[in-house]
Write a protein that holds these residues in place. Structure first.
Motif, PDB file in Angstrom:
ATOM      1  N   VAL A  76     -73.865  54.723  55.936  1.00  0.00           N
ATOM      2  CA  VAL A  76     -72.492  54.645  56.184  1.00  0.00           C
ATOM      3  C   VAL A  76     -71.764  53.668  57.224  1.00  0.00           C
ATOM      4  CG1 VAL A  76     -70.590  56.029  57.147  1.00  0.00           C
ATOM      5  CG2 VAL A  76     -72.169  57.418  55.748  1.00  0.00           C
ATOM      6  N   GLN A  77     -72.402  53.422  58.123  1.00  0.00           N
ATOM      7  CA  GLN A  77     -72.174  52.087  59.022  1.00  0.00           C
ATOM      8  C   GLN A  77     -72.174  50.974  58.552  1.00  0.00           C
ATOM      9  OE1 GLN A  77     -74.200  54.960  59.670  1.00  0.00           O
ATOM     10  NE2 GLN A  77     -74.619  55.237  61.704  1.00  0.00           N
ATOM     11  N   LEU A  78     -73.072  50.600  57.832  1.00  0.00           N
ATOM     12  CA  LEU A  78     -73.194  49.211  57.262  1.00  0.00           C
ATOM     13  C   LEU A  78     -72.397  49.266  55.933  1.00  0.00           C
ATOM     14  CD1 LEU A  78     -77.162  49.104  56.993  1.00  0.00           C
ATOM     15  CD2 LEU A  78     -75.862  48.012  58.521  1.00  0.00           C
ATOM     16  N   SER A  79     -71.969  50.201  55.360  1.00  0.00           N
ATOM     17  CA  SER A  79     -71.109  50.209  54.160  1.00  0.00           C
ATOM     18  C   SER A  79     -70.007  49.753  54.338  1.00  0.00           C
ATOM     19  CB  SER A  79     -71.215  51.377  53.180  1.00  0.00           C
ATOM     20  OG  SER A  79     -70.227  51.291  52.275  1.00  0.00           O
ATOM     21  N   VAL A 137     -56.070  56.734  51.171  1.00  0.00           N
ATOM     22  CA  VAL A 137     -55.201  57.557  52.226  1.00  0.00           C
ATOM     23  C   VAL A 137     -54.100  56.861  52.592  1.00  0.00           C
ATOM     24  CG1 VAL A 137     -55.207  58.884  54.640  1.00  0.00           C
ATOM     25  CG2 VAL A 137     -57.336  59.084  53.034  1.00  0.00           C
ATOM     26  N   ASP A 138     -52.902  57.818  52.650  1.00  0.00           N
ATOM     27  CA  ASP A 138     -51.791  56.854  52.920  1.00  0.00           C
ATOM     28  C   ASP A 138     -51.705  57.181  54.530  1.00  0.00           C
ATOM     29  OD1 ASP A 138     -49.122  56.223  52.863  1.00  0.00           O
ATOM     30  OD2 ASP A 138     -47.925  57.854  52.153  1.00  0.00           O
ATOM     31  N   TRP A 139     -52.195  56.163  54.998  1.00  0.00           N
ATOM     32  CA  TRP A 139     -52.390  56.066  56.604  1.00  0.00           C
ATOM     33  C   TRP A 139     -50.839  55.454  57.035  1.00  0.00           C
ATOM     34  CZ3 TRP A 139     -55.978  58.272  59.049  1.00  0.00           C
ATOM     35  CH2 TRP A 139     -57.273  58.521  58.387  1.00  0.00           C
ATOM     36  N   GLY A 140     -50.081  55.064  56.365  1.00  0.00           N
ATOM     37  CA  GLY A 140     -48.893  54.383  56.777  1.00  0.00           C
ATOM     38  C   GLY A 140     -49.079  53.131  57.839  1.00  0.00           C
ATOM     39  N   GLU A 141     -48.299  52.855  58.589  1.00  0.00           N
ATOM     40  CA  GLU A 141     -48.010  51.757  59.580  1.00  0.00           C
ATOM     41  C   GLU A 141     -48.811  52.398  60.776  1.00  0.00           C
ATOM     42  OE1 GLU A 141     -47.202  48.548  58.950  1.00  0.00           O
ATOM     43  OE2 GLU A 141     -46.715  49.232  56.863  1.00  0.00           O
ATOM     44  N   LEU A 142     -49.966  51.719  61.059  1.00  0.00           N
ATOM     45  CA  LEU A 142     -50.652  52.117  62.294  1.00  0.00           C
ATOM     46  C   LEU A 142     -50.945  51.095  63.252  1.00  0.00           C
ATOM     47  CD1 LEU A 142     -53.067  54.674  60.945  1.00  0.00           C
ATOM     48  CD2 LEU A 142     -51.221  55.225  62.067  1.00  0.00           C
ATOM     49  N   GLU A 143     -50.894  51.130  64.532  1.00  0.00           N
ATOM     50  CA  GLU A 143     -51.352  50.182  65.492  1.00  0.00           C
ATOM     51  C   GLU A 143     -52.845  50.290  65.709  1.00  0.00           C
ATOM     52  OE1 GLU A 143     -48.637  49.701  69.175  1.00  0.00           O
ATOM     53  OE2 GLU A 143     -47.816  51.455  68.189  1.00  0.00           O
ATOM     54  N   TYR A 144     -53.502  51.541  65.535  1.00  0.00           N
ATOM     55  CA  TYR A 144     -54.741  51.614  65.788  1.00  0.00           C
ATOM     56  C   TYR A 144     -55.371  52.885  64.769  1.00  0.00           C
ATOM     57  CZ  TYR A 144     -54.200  49.534  70.206  1.00  0.00           C
ATOM     58  OH  TYR A 144     -53.844  48.678  71.519  1.00  0.00           O
ATOM     59  N   LEU A 145     -56.456  52.676  63.928  1.00  0.00           N
ATOM     60  CA  LEU A 145     -57.050  53.526  63.331  1.00  0.00           C
ATOM     61  C   LEU A 145     -58.232  53.574  63.820  1.00  0.00           C
ATOM     62  CD1 LEU A 145     -57.407  55.518  61.058  1.00  0.00           C
ATOM     63  CD2 LEU A 145     -57.916  53.708  59.549  1.00  0.00           C
ATOM     64  N   PHE A 146     -58.796  54.379  64.449  1.00  0.00           N
ATOM     65  CA  PHE A 146     -60.107  54.695  65.103  1.00  0.00           C
ATOM     66  C   PHE A 146     -61.292  55.410  64.030  1.00  0.00           C
ATOM     67  CE2 PHE A 146     -57.574  54.341  68.772  1.00  0.00           C
ATOM     68  CZ  PHE A 146     -58.452  53.412  69.609  1.00  0.00           C
ATOM     69  N   ILE A 147     -62.360  54.526  63.789  1.00  0.00           N
ATOM     70  CA  ILE A 147     -63.383  55.346  62.879  1.00  0.00           C
ATOM     71  C   ILE A 147     -64.476  55.810  63.627  1.00  0.00           C
ATOM     72  CG2 ILE A 147     -64.868  54.744  60.904  1.00  0.00           C
ATOM     73  CD1 ILE A 147     -63.010  52.336  60.337  1.00  0.00           C
ATOM     74  N   ASP A 148     -64.512  57.319  63.654  1.00  0.00           N
ATOM     75  CA  ASP A 148     -65.747  57.912  64.424  1.00  0.00           C
ATOM     76  C   ASP A 148     -66.894  57.795  63.419  1.00  0.00           C
ATOM     77  OD1 ASP A 148     -67.214  59.460  66.161  1.00  0.00           O
ATOM     78  OD2 ASP A 148     -66.504  61.382  65.040  1.00  0.00           O
ATOM     79  N   LEU A 149     -67.695  56.868  63.905  1.00  0.00           N
ATOM     80  CA  LEU A 149     -69.312  56.419  62.868  1.00  0.00           C
ATOM     81  C   LEU A 149     -70.154  57.706  63.202  1.00  0.00           C
ATOM     82  CD1 LEU A 149     -69.556  52.753  63.478  1.00  0.00           C
ATOM     83  CD2 LEU A 149     -68.615  53.765  61.369  1.00  0.00           C
TER      84      LEU A 149
END
Length: 276
Positions: free
Chosen positions: A140-143, A121-133
């Motif tokens: 999924v979590q362990l991977s 995914v072309d996230w670009g420049e980010l200060e924060y990327l949150f992952i909603d597990l």
């Protein structure tokens, strides 16, 4: 070659362009984890930060509904373009598998799609990327945690004993895979009666803070049980985007998460000297 080298786990790789990769998890469903992740992302974006939100809850992807986004992502070359709403770049399985059709996939397929979402995914420049597990402590979590260099994790719980029992498992899971804990947040901590203003402890009280202290992790604060928060999620307009008194608790949470994330990373804020 070291005789144990073949048994060593693969290195955890960062995501280019992303400063802070933060997982938002819980030991069980029904504690408002996605609500917290959505409003936290919107709050930091509203404060001027560049923010992304990856909905990794592949079996129950609610981020599109809560953010009010129903479009389909496009690709430029081999890079998927995230959608954007309220200043937050978003990717979710809900964009690719919309409607009420269930997703029936096994572990290896889930691992592959999560890696695509993180790295293609072309996230670009980010200060924060949150992952909603997803809730729990599954594939999924362990991977994600075994292959990705996470800055840290936020654990969401309610004050009830049932929720706290599972929250402790989530904390121990993060410890086992050596992911720093940014802190624990207690959601649905209390309800303020709209008629008399009395505080009602619907799901008990104070359990999140006591658990955090017992487990020697940071307590990020309490979030109230507020009908406006539920309404915002159902209508695709997060309460932080709408503003008003109901947004204040999430704005305070965002400020504390920012402070704690910098602390976990060892970032030192500049000291401002004031002349006499």
């Amino acid at each position: 070659m070291h005789p144990q080298a073949g048994n060593e786990p693969p290195p955890k790789l960062p995501i280019p362009g992303i400063q802070n990769l933060v997982a938002v998890g819980s030991g069980k469903g029904g504690v408002g984890k996605t609500t917290v992740a959505v409003n936290l992302a919107v709050a930091l974006a509203k404060d001027g930060h560049s923010v992304g939100l990856l909905d990794a809850d592949v079996y129950g992807p609610n981020v599109p509904l809560m953010m009010g986004v129903r479009a389909s992502p496009q690709a430029i070359g081999e890079r998927i373009q995230p959608l954007e709403k309220n200043g937050v770049r978003i990717m979710s399985m809900g964009f690719l598998n919309p409607g009420d059709k269930p997703l029936i996939w096994r572990g290896p397929m889930l691992h592959n799609v999560m890696q695509q979402f993180l790295r293609n995914v072309d996230w670009g420049e980010l200060e924060y990327l949150f992952i909603d597990l997803p809730p729990g402590t599954g594939d999924v979590q362990l991977s994600l945690m075994q292959t990705t260099a996470l800055t840290g994790a936020i654990v969401v719980t309610t004050p009830s004993d049932v929720s706290l029992e599972d929250a402790r498992k989530a904390v121990n899971m993060f410890h086992q895979v050596r992911v720093p804990i940014i802190g624990m947040v207690e959601n649905m901590s209390f309800l303020t009666c709209p008629h008399c203003g009395e505080r009602i402890d619907v799901f008990s009280t104070g359990g999140g803070q006591r658990t955090a202290e017992t487990m020697n992790i940071h307590f990020l604060g309490q979030l109230p049980l507020d009908p406006q928060v539920r309404m915002g999620g159902d209508t695709g307009r997060p309460v932080v985007a709408a503003g008003g008194p109901s947004a204040e608790a999430f704005l305070r949470l965002a400020a504390e998460v920012q402070r704690r994330t910098e602390e976990v990373r060892g970032v030192k804020r500049p000291v401002i000297e004031v002349e006499d």
